[in-house]
Design a protein around this motif. Structure first.
Motif, PDB file in Angstrom:
ATOM      1  N   ASN A  62      17.753  -8.258 -61.746  1.00 38.38           N
ATOM      2  CA  ASN A  62      16.320  -8.015 -61.572  1.00 38.38           C
ATOM      3  C   ASN A  62      15.907  -8.234 -60.115  1.00 38.38           C
ATOM      4  O   ASN A  62      15.097  -9.118 -59.788  1.00 38.38           O
ATOM      5  N   VAL A  63      16.468  -7.419 -59.273  1.00 39.54           N
ATOM      6  CA  VAL A  63      16.236  -7.527 -57.820  1.00 39.54           C
ATOM      7  C   VAL A  63      14.753  -7.429 -57.501  1.00 39.54           C
ATOM      8  O   VAL A  63      14.242  -8.126 -56.616  1.00 39.54           O
ATOM      9  N   ARG A  64      14.054  -6.582 -58.209  1.00 44.09           N
ATOM     10  CA  ARG A  64      12.627  -6.410 -57.934  1.00 44.09           C
ATOM     11  C   ARG A  64      11.879  -7.738 -58.119  1.00 44.09           C
ATOM     12  O   ARG A  64      11.062  -8.134 -57.290  1.00 44.09           O
ATOM     13  N   ALA A  65      12.164  -8.433 -59.218  1.00 46.15           N
ATOM     14  CA  ALA A  65      11.467  -9.686 -59.511  1.00 46.15           C
ATOM     15  C   ALA A  65      11.800 -10.761 -58.494  1.00 46.15           C
ATOM     16  O   ALA A  65      10.905 -11.456 -57.985  1.00 46.15           O
ATOM     17  N   TYR A  66      13.096 -10.903 -58.192  1.00 46.43           N
ATOM     18  CA  TYR A  66      13.486 -12.013 -57.324  1.00 46.43           C
ATOM     19  C   TYR A  66      13.230 -11.728 -55.850  1.00 46.43           C
ATOM     20  O   TYR A  66      13.126 -12.659 -55.044  1.00 46.43           O
ATOM     21  N   THR A  67      13.082 -10.464 -55.488  1.00 45.73           N
ATOM     22  CA  THR A  67      12.602 -10.154 -54.140  1.00 45.73           C
ATOM     23  C   THR A  67      11.163 -10.645 -53.989  1.00 45.73           C
ATOM     24  O   THR A  67      10.803 -11.274 -52.992  1.00 45.73           O
ATOM     25  N   ARG A  68      10.342 -10.338 -54.985  1.00 40.72           N
ATOM     26  CA  ARG A  68       8.959 -10.844 -54.972  1.00 40.72           C
ATOM     27  C   ARG A  68       8.937 -12.372 -54.906  1.00 40.72           C
ATOM     28  O   ARG A  68       8.152 -12.963 -54.165  1.00 40.72           O
ATOM     29  N   LYS A  69       9.802 -12.998 -55.689  1.00 39.32           N
ATOM     30  CA  LYS A  69       9.851 -14.457 -55.733  1.00 39.32           C
ATOM     31  C   LYS A  69      10.206 -15.029 -54.352  1.00 39.32           C
ATOM     32  O   LYS A  69       9.555 -15.965 -53.872  1.00 39.32           O
ATOM     33  N   ILE A  70      11.215 -14.462 -53.720  1.00 38.79           N
ATOM     34  CA  ILE A  70      11.652 -14.961 -52.414  1.00 38.79           C
ATOM     35  C   ILE A  70      10.565 -14.775 -51.360  1.00 38.79           C
ATOM     36  O   ILE A  70      10.319 -15.673 -50.534  1.00 38.79           O
ATOM     37  N   ILE A  71       9.907 -13.641 -51.374  1.00 41.75           N
ATOM     38  CA  ILE A  71       8.842 -13.409 -50.382  1.00 41.75           C
ATOM     39  C   ILE A  71       7.714 -14.421 -50.581  1.00 41.75           C
ATOM     40  O   ILE A  71       7.152 -14.951 -49.611  1.00 41.75           O
ATOM     41  N   ARG A  72       7.394 -14.738 -51.829  1.00 39.16           N
ATOM     42  CA  ARG A  72       6.373 -15.763 -52.080  1.00 39.16           C
ATOM     43  C   ARG A  72       6.844 -17.130 -51.584  1.00 39.16           C
ATOM     44  O   ARG A  72       6.050 -17.923 -51.063  1.00 39.16           O
ATOM     45  N   ILE A  73       8.139 -17.404 -51.743  1.00 39.11           N
ATOM     46  CA  ILE A  73       8.681 -18.667 -51.244  1.00 39.11           C
ATOM     47  C   ILE A  73       8.592 -18.725 -49.724  1.00 39.11           C
ATOM     48  O   ILE A  73       8.240 -19.756 -49.146  1.00 39.11           O
ATOM     49  N   TYR A  74       8.903 -17.613 -49.070  1.00 38.74           N
ATOM     50  CA  TYR A  74       8.758 -17.570 -47.609  1.00 38.74           C
ATOM     51  C   TYR A  74       7.322 -17.900 -47.191  1.00 38.74           C
ATOM     52  O   TYR A  74       7.096 -18.630 -46.216  1.00 38.74           O
ATOM     53  N   ASP A  75       6.371 -17.330 -47.913  1.00 36.90           N
ATOM     54  CA  ASP A  75       4.962 -17.596 -47.594  1.00 36.90           C
ATOM     55  C   ASP A  75       4.644 -19.085 -47.757  1.00 36.90           C
ATOM     56  O   ASP A  75       3.903 -19.670 -46.949  1.00 36.90           O
ATOM     57  N   ARG A  76       5.183 -19.703 -48.796  1.00 39.37           N
ATOM     58  CA  ARG A  76       4.958 -21.135 -49.023  1.00 39.37           C
ATOM     59  C   ARG A  76       5.600 -21.963 -47.913  1.00 39.37           C
ATOM     60  O   ARG A  76       5.019 -22.948 -47.442  1.00 39.37           O
ATOM     61  N   ILE A  77       6.804 -21.568 -47.504  1.00 40.26           N
ATOM     62  CA  ILE A  77       7.461 -22.267 -46.391  1.00 40.26           C
ATOM     63  C   ILE A  77       6.602 -22.175 -45.140  1.00 40.26           C
ATOM     64  O   ILE A  77       6.385 -23.175 -44.430  1.00 40.26           O
ATOM     65  N   SER A  78       6.111 -20.981 -44.856  1.00 37.54           N
ATOM     66  CA  SER A  78       5.301 -20.761 -43.653  1.00 37.54           C
ATOM     67  C   SER A  78       4.089 -21.683 -43.635  1.00 37.54           C
ATOM     68  O   SER A  78       3.720 -22.228 -42.591  1.00 37.54           O
ATOM     69  N   ASN A  79       3.462 -21.861 -44.814  1.00 35.66           N
ATOM     70  CA  ASN A  79       2.277 -22.720 -44.888  1.00 35.66           C
ATOM     71  C   ASN A  79       2.603 -24.188 -44.635  1.00 35.66           C
ATOM     72  O   ASN A  79       1.722 -24.965 -44.257  1.00 35.66           O
ATOM     73  N   LYS A  80       3.860 -24.556 -44.827  1.00 34.61           N
ATOM     74  CA  LYS A  80       4.282 -25.945 -44.613  1.00 34.61           C
ATOM     75  C   LYS A  80       4.699 -26.211 -43.165  1.00 34.61           C
ATOM     76  O   LYS A  80       4.701 -27.357 -42.714  1.00 34.61           O
ATOM     77  N   LEU A  81       5.077 -25.162 -42.462  1.00 29.80           N
ATOM     78  CA  LEU A  81       5.623 -25.340 -41.119  1.00 29.80           C
ATOM     79  C   LEU A  81       4.555 -25.792 -40.127  1.00 29.80           C
ATOM     80  O   LEU A  81       3.393 -25.374 -40.218  1.00 29.80           O
ATOM     81  N   PRO A  82       4.941 -26.600 -39.129  1.00 32.75           N
ATOM     82  CA  PRO A  82       4.006 -26.894 -38.043  1.00 32.75           C
ATOM     83  C   PRO A  82       3.727 -25.621 -37.245  1.00 32.75           C
ATOM     84  O   PRO A  82       4.534 -24.685 -37.231  1.00 32.75           O
ATOM     85  N   GLU A  83       2.574 -25.577 -36.597  1.00 34.40           N
ATOM     86  CA  GLU A  83       2.166 -24.364 -35.885  1.00 34.40           C
ATOM     87  C   GLU A  83       3.206 -23.917 -34.870  1.00 34.40           C
ATOM     88  O   GLU A  83       3.400 -22.718 -34.650  1.00 34.40           O
ATOM     89  N   SER A  84       3.905 -24.864 -34.266  1.00 33.57           N
ATOM     90  CA  SER A  84       4.898 -24.527 -33.245  1.00 33.57           C
ATOM     91  C   SER A  84       6.065 -23.726 -33.802  1.00 33.57           C
ATOM     92  O   SER A  84       6.772 -23.034 -33.070  1.00 33.57           O
ATOM     93  N   MET A  85       6.284 -23.792 -35.127  1.00 35.38           N
ATOM     94  CA  MET A  85       7.407 -23.091 -35.745  1.00 35.38           C
ATOM     95  C   MET A  85       6.980 -21.836 -36.493  1.00 35.38           C
ATOM     96  O   MET A  85       7.806 -20.976 -36.801  1.00 35.38           O
ATOM     97  N   GLN A  86       5.703 -21.749 -36.814  1.00 41.40           N
ATOM     98  CA  GLN A  86       5.234 -20.642 -37.654  1.00 41.40           C
ATOM     99  C   GLN A  86       5.462 -19.284 -36.998  1.00 41.40           C
ATOM    100  O   GLN A  86       5.871 -18.324 -37.662  1.00 41.40           O
TER     101      GLN A  86
END
Length: 601
Positions: free
Chosen positions: A305-329
């Motif tokens: 189910n590549v379609r589902a888990y691609t969506r999942k990973i992109i959402r995880i990336y977004d969550r990671i980005s929100n956690k990163l300090p501004e210098s790393m974003q």
């Protein structure tokens, strides 16, 4: 040859994921078919599918960030959204996009070989029928539409009449029902939890195994649909293999929701409880979740189910980005942009795998997996009439929270109370129940059942959440598609009064005598007062309590018996407007209070 399968749940609000569609997803995926799941606005979905074809044709991953604007144009024809896309207006790409807009207008959508639609409650009737009829637009000329589920099984002829589709009734519990060459029993197949990652809708009941350990019920209650949906009682369905397969593919889930209708009726009850314990839900059970990132990456690498888990990973990336300090974003964003990993629709598994060495350490750093309590819930409730101390002692061996016990009739109060006392005696103190009303009961019966629960909480030191549930006929041609049914001992005003109170309490009544007495009254006379009270005064109780409510009650109470009967005949219909009048000044003065709107400041 691989088939294209589209599974649809109508766009109603519901708590639990569609188990039937999840089993179908497993069935079709095992046959090598391409399975897709959708819940939402089907017109938007049609535009989304057309946009995906457009992007594949132009092969322009950089357009990924503008997908919502492209979909908006396909669906509405508006050009304003396209102005935000650089170098797009008057380009060859825009000319091609116009062709997809025409396809949308002509209902020439991407086609599927099988379109499956599930159905739920009958009061979602019109939305369900509209969904089935619109779903036909996605089915190829040689394809097949299958409709099943609760409403389709109960209202088989009505579905056929309004959609032209002959639905499947009951369970898919025999081989060959969908494909003659299949020996699979679909109802016994494990659930495909991955399809839930394909949609934007989040089910309130998530992060849980959904399963049955029995099917059907030994009772034949006249108000219940179970005997028609699952006419035979099956007293044992194995759980361990269901859990094992779910863990292997989707990772362990925190909770266990068992949808059994009457587990206490099973002669294998002790075996069922022992198996639940073996699956990790013993008393005091705790849980450390597996990494969402690891699960998604594993399935992407395996092509599941590549379609589902691609969506999942992109959402995880977004969550990671929100956690990163501004210098790393910024660096994180630019690397995602370089690999076209900002938007799921243009992201590729190869790029995700390449990005793993950057994303994985960040996910592990910022998302810790904490130990949490695990619970098991027999969600449909247990039968108080079958409670014994032995069974309750056995049930207390698992982490059940809450224990749901039905209390459908006031006449079973002694049996119900004995079941609650037995549960409390064995340390089960988190309880819940369903209180059926508007069936053959009287309004007073509901009050007394709620009060019993409040009193038991005080006496036993337990917590009981009561959920009053309004009955409506599931196949009466006048009522199956709405919520307008009024029981023979009820009237529209009483039903609305109960619902108004429940709106304020979010549909449940918990422990706390003072809370209950404020909501429903200190005694049966105060309860009657609330039932007849104008709706605005019920909802905004404290706002009007000392002024208009007091005035209404004084004038209401001063009517003589004949006037009161006439007033009640009008109020019982719960239809008030500015022109309503009887010619009796005293009655009309009281009726004015019922015209106060609930949103009045």
């Amino acid at each position: 040859m691989s088939r294209k399968i589209l599974l649809i749940e109508p766009n109603y609000r519901n708590k639990y994921p569609p188990m039937g569609l999840m089993k179908l997803a497993t069935y079709y995926r095992r046959r090598g078919d391409d399975v897709r799941f959708f819940k939402g606005d089907l017109k938007i979905f049609a535009a989304q599918l057309l946009c995906e074809e457009f992007l594949a044709e132009v092969n322009a991953p950089k357009l990924g960030k503008y997908v919502p604007k492209l979909i908006d144009h396909i669906r509405t024809g508006k050009y304003a959204p396209l102005d935000a896309v650089p170098n797009f207006r008057n380009s060859d790409q825009e000319i091609l996009l116009k062709e997809y807009r025409v396809r949308f207008l002509d209902n020439r959508f991407p086609q599927f070989d099988v379109v499956g639609v599930t159905t739920l409650f009958t009061f979602y009737w019109q939305k369900t029928v509209d969904t089935i009829n619109y779903a036909k637009k996605f089915c190829s000329e040689t394809g097949r539409i299958i409709v099943g589920g609760i409403a389709a099984s109960i209202l088989h002829e009505q579905v056929l009449q309004e959609t032209g589709i002959n639905p499947i009734c009951g369970l898919l519990n025999e081989p060959g029902i969908l494909d003659a060459d299949s020996d699979d029993i679909i109802d016994e197949m494990p659930l495909d939890y991955s399809i839930l990652e394909e949609i934007d809708y989040t089910y309130p009941a998530n992060n849980a195994y959904l399963a049955y350990m029995t099917r059907g019920c030994t009772r034949k209650c006249t108000f219940c649909a179970v005997p028609r949906l699952e006419p035979g009682y099956k007293d044992y369905v194995g759980l361990k293999e269901q859990i094992r397969q779910a863990n292997k593919q989707f990772g362990p889930q925190k909770d266990l929701l068992l949808m059994d209708n009457n587990v206490f009726a099973s002669k294998h009850f002790n075996k069922i409880i022992d198996e639940i314990k073996e699956c990790g839900f013993e008393r005091g059970a705790m849980f450390i979740p597996e990494s969402d990132y690891d699960i998604a990456m594993k399935n992407l690498r395996n092509g599941y189910n590549v379609r589902a888990y691609t969506r999942k990973i992109i959402r995880i990336y977004d969550r990671i980005s929100n956690k990163l300090p501004e210098s790393m974003q910024a660096d994180f964003y630019l690397k995602r942009e370089e690999l076209n990993l900002l938007y799921a629709v243009v992201a590729s598994p190869d790029a995700i795998i390449e990005f793993d060495e950057i994303a994985r350490p960040l996910y592990d750093k910022y998302f810790k997996r904490l130990k949490r309590m695990r619970i098991i819930d027999f969600n449909q409730g247990v039968d108080a009439r079958l409670v014994t101390d032995k069974k309750m002692e056995k049930l207390a061996e698992v982490n059940i929270r809450p224990l749901r016990i039905a209390f459908d009739h006031y006449s079973m109060r002694d049996t119900y109370e004995a079941a609650i006392r037995s549960a409390a005696n064995y340390g089960i103190t988190d309880l819940s129940n369903y209180l059926l009303y508007n069936f053959e009961d009287k309004p007073d019966d509901l009050y007394y059942r709620m009060k019993i629960n409040v009193d038991l909480c005080e006496e036993l030191g337990v917590t009981i959440y009561s959920f009053p549930m309004k009955y409506h006929p599931i196949d009466d041609p006048d009522y199956f598609y709405n919520r307008e049914y009024v029981g023979k001992h009820w009237n529209r005003k009483f039903i609305r009064a109960v619902q108004a109170v429940l709106n304020a309490t979010k549909g449940k009544i918990g422990r706390g005598k003072s809370f209950f007495e404020e909501a429903f009254g200190k005694d049966i006379n105060e309860y009657h007062k609330i039932l007849w009270m104008p709706e605005a005064f019920i909802i905004h109780r404290f706002k009007y309590k000392e002024n208009m409510t007091a005035e209404w009650w004084e004038k209401f109470s001063n009517l003589d018996a004949s006037q009161l009967n006439r007033l009640k005949e009008i109020v019982a219909m719960n239809m008030f407007n500015e022109t309503i009048a009887t010619g009796d000044p005293a009655i009309d003065e009281v009726l004015k209070y019922y015209q106060v709107r609930r949103d009045k400041k």
